[in-house]
Design a protein around this motif. Structure first.
Motif, PDB file in Angstrom:
ATOM      1  N   ILE A  62      -2.020  11.825   1.407  1.00  0.00           N
ATOM      2  CA  ILE A  62      -2.484  10.654   2.160  1.00  0.00           C
ATOM      3  C   ILE A  62      -2.138   9.371   1.400  1.00  0.00           C
ATOM      4  O   ILE A  62      -1.714   8.380   2.003  1.00  0.00           O
ATOM      5  N   LEU A  63      -2.298   9.387   0.093  1.00  0.00           N
ATOM      6  CA  LEU A  63      -1.921   8.212  -0.711  1.00  0.00           C
ATOM      7  C   LEU A  63      -0.433   7.906  -0.567  1.00  0.00           C
ATOM      8  O   LEU A  63      -0.041   6.730  -0.457  1.00  0.00           O
ATOM      9  N   ILE A  64       0.394   8.933  -0.564  1.00  0.00           N
ATOM     10  CA  ILE A  64       1.837   8.728  -0.432  1.00  0.00           C
ATOM     11  C   ILE A  64       2.177   8.181   0.953  1.00  0.00           C
ATOM     12  O   ILE A  64       2.987   7.262   1.089  1.00  0.00           O
ATOM     13  N   ILE A  65       1.566   8.726   1.984  1.00  0.00           N
ATOM     14  CA  ILE A  65       1.803   8.198   3.337  1.00  0.00           C
ATOM     15  C   ILE A  65       1.374   6.734   3.408  1.00  0.00           C
ATOM     16  O   ILE A  65       2.088   5.892   3.960  1.00  0.00           O
ATOM     17  N   GLY A  66       0.237   6.407   2.814  1.00  0.00           N
ATOM     18  CA  GLY A  66      -0.216   5.020   2.786  1.00  0.00           C
ATOM     19  C   GLY A  66       0.731   4.120   2.020  1.00  0.00           C
ATOM     20  O   GLY A  66       1.001   2.984   2.430  1.00  0.00           O
ATOM     21  N   ALA A  67       1.254   4.625   0.901  1.00  0.00           N
ATOM     22  CA  ALA A  67       2.198   3.825   0.115  1.00  0.00           C
ATOM     23  C   ALA A  67       3.476   3.542   0.900  1.00  0.00           C
ATOM     24  O   ALA A  67       4.053   2.461   0.792  1.00  0.00           O
ATOM     25  N   LYS A  68       3.885   4.490   1.706  1.00  0.00           N
ATOM     26  CA  LYS A  68       5.121   4.341   2.475  1.00  0.00           C
ATOM     27  C   LYS A  68       4.910   3.521   3.749  1.00  0.00           C
ATOM     28  O   LYS A  68       5.733   2.671   4.085  1.00  0.00           O
ATOM     29  N   TYR A  69       3.810   3.766   4.472  1.00  0.00           N
ATOM     30  CA  TYR A  69       3.651   3.186   5.799  1.00  0.00           C
ATOM     31  C   TYR A  69       2.453   2.260   5.972  1.00  0.00           C
ATOM     32  O   TYR A  69       2.355   1.581   6.988  1.00  0.00           O
ATOM     33  N   THR A  83       0.711   5.211  10.145  1.00  0.00           N
ATOM     34  CA  THR A  83       0.050   5.833   8.994  1.00  0.00           C
ATOM     35  C   THR A  83      -0.958   6.883   9.447  1.00  0.00           C
ATOM     36  O   THR A  83      -0.934   8.027   8.968  1.00  0.00           O
ATOM     37  N   TYR A  84      -1.836   6.509  10.347  1.00  0.00           N
ATOM     38  CA  TYR A  84      -2.864   7.445  10.806  1.00  0.00           C
ATOM     39  C   TYR A  84      -2.253   8.668  11.492  1.00  0.00           C
ATOM     40  O   TYR A  84      -2.720   9.792  11.313  1.00  0.00           O
ATOM     41  N   GLU A  89      -0.992  14.435  11.140  1.00  0.00           N
ATOM     42  CA  GLU A  89       0.035  15.486  11.143  1.00  0.00           C
ATOM     43  C   GLU A  89      -0.042  16.311   9.862  1.00  0.00           C
ATOM     44  O   GLU A  89       0.008  17.548   9.895  1.00  0.00           O
ATOM     45  N   LEU A  90      -0.162  15.637   8.738  1.00  0.00           N
ATOM     46  CA  LEU A  90      -0.279  16.345   7.457  1.00  0.00           C
ATOM     47  C   LEU A  90      -1.534  17.214   7.419  1.00  0.00           C
ATOM     48  O   LEU A  90      -1.480  18.393   7.057  1.00  0.00           O
ATOM     49  N   MET A  91      -2.655  16.638   7.789  1.00  0.00           N
ATOM     50  CA  MET A  91      -3.925  17.376   7.716  1.00  0.00           C
ATOM     51  C   MET A  91      -3.953  18.545   8.695  1.00  0.00           C
ATOM     52  O   MET A  91      -4.432  19.634   8.351  1.00  0.00           O
ATOM     53  N   ASP A  92      -3.425  18.354   9.897  1.00  0.00           N
ATOM     54  CA  ASP A  92      -3.374  19.451  10.868  1.00  0.00           C
ATOM     55  C   ASP A  92      -2.477  20.575  10.372  1.00  0.00           C
ATOM     56  O   ASP A  92      -2.830  21.758  10.469  1.00  0.00           O
ATOM     57  N   PHE A  93      -1.323  20.220   9.850  1.00  0.00           N
ATOM     58  CA  PHE A  93      -0.405  21.217   9.282  1.00  0.00           C
ATOM     59  C   PHE A  93      -1.092  22.004   8.167  1.00  0.00           C
ATOM     60  O   PHE A  93      -1.052  23.227   8.123  1.00  0.00           O
ATOM     61  N   PHE A  94      -1.726  21.280   7.269  1.00  0.00           N
ATOM     62  CA  PHE A  94      -2.363  21.914   6.108  1.00  0.00           C
ATOM     63  C   PHE A  94      -3.473  22.863   6.548  1.00  0.00           C
ATOM     64  O   PHE A  94      -3.551  23.997   6.057  1.00  0.00           O
ATOM     65  N   ALA A  95      -4.308  22.431   7.471  1.00  0.00           N
ATOM     66  CA  ALA A  95      -5.409  23.274   7.948  1.00  0.00           C
ATOM     67  C   ALA A  95      -4.878  24.520   8.646  1.00  0.00           C
ATOM     68  O   ALA A  95      -5.434  25.613   8.488  1.00  0.00           O
ATOM     69  N   GLU A  96      -3.811  24.361   9.387  1.00  0.00           N
ATOM     70  CA  GLU A  96      -3.224  25.514  10.064  1.00  0.00           C
ATOM     71  C   GLU A  96      -2.635  26.495   9.044  1.00  0.00           C
ATOM     72  O   GLU A  96      -2.830  27.701   9.149  1.00  0.00           O
ATOM     73  N   LYS A  97      -1.952  25.975   8.043  1.00  0.00           N
ATOM     74  CA  LYS A  97      -1.303  26.834   7.047  1.00  0.00           C
ATOM     75  C   LYS A  97      -2.313  27.499   6.114  1.00  0.00           C
ATOM     76  O   LYS A  97      -2.168  28.672   5.762  1.00  0.00           O
TER      77      LYS A  97
END
Length: 148
Positions: A62-69, A83-84, A89-97
């Motif tokens: 999340i910090l990296i996404i914030g730094a980029k966007y 950003t949101y 997308e990251l959190m949904d992917f992670f929870a699914e995996k």
């Protein structure tokens, strides 16, 4: 040159936490001062100060996404939405995996605030069996969803 997963793996083995390992693997490409990145991401290890909340690898992402966007002015609504969206997308992917993005569930309910829980974490080799896999999957997803 090492890839980001190799960088994070080495950093994690050398004492950085999960959030720091994710963040520092992107510092060079994003022009982020590594020393400051280490400080900013330090408190997110162990699911936020060992409170076992959101996984530190995820918060590092999340910090990296914030730094980029992330927005850099009050009027920048477009970057907030980007950003949101990427964070979801990251959190949904992670929870699914991984089945969850909560540290306490990922680490088999070892209580990291106690010596006994930290010993159990080490005895079960959670760092290598679980945490590294979380770090690696966050990096892989970040490489897919952010444009560097």
């Amino acid at each position: 040159m090492k890839n980001r997963i190799e960088i994070a793996d080495s950093q994690f083995d050398n004492g950085l936490n999960c959030a720091q390992s994710v963040v520092t693997s992107f510092c060079e490409e994003l022009g982020i001062d590594k020393e400051m990145a280490l400080r900013l991401s330090c408190g997110f290890g162990g699911g936020m100060g060992r409170k076992e909340e959101v996984c530190g690898a995820v918060t590092g992402g999340i910090l990296i996404i914030g730094a980029k966007y992330g927005k850099d002015s009050p009027c920048d609504k477009e970057n907030v939405e980007i950003t949101y969206s990427k964070i979801r997308e990251l959190m949904d992917f992670f929870a699914e995996k991984h089945g969850t993005y909560f540290c306490r569930k990922l680490i088999k309910e070892c209580d990291l605030t106690t010596e006994e829980g930290q010993n159990k974490y080490r005895e079960l080799d959670i760092k290598n069996k679980v945490c590294k896999q979380c770090v690696f999957s966050v990096i892989e997803k970040l490489e897919e969803i952010i444009e560097i």
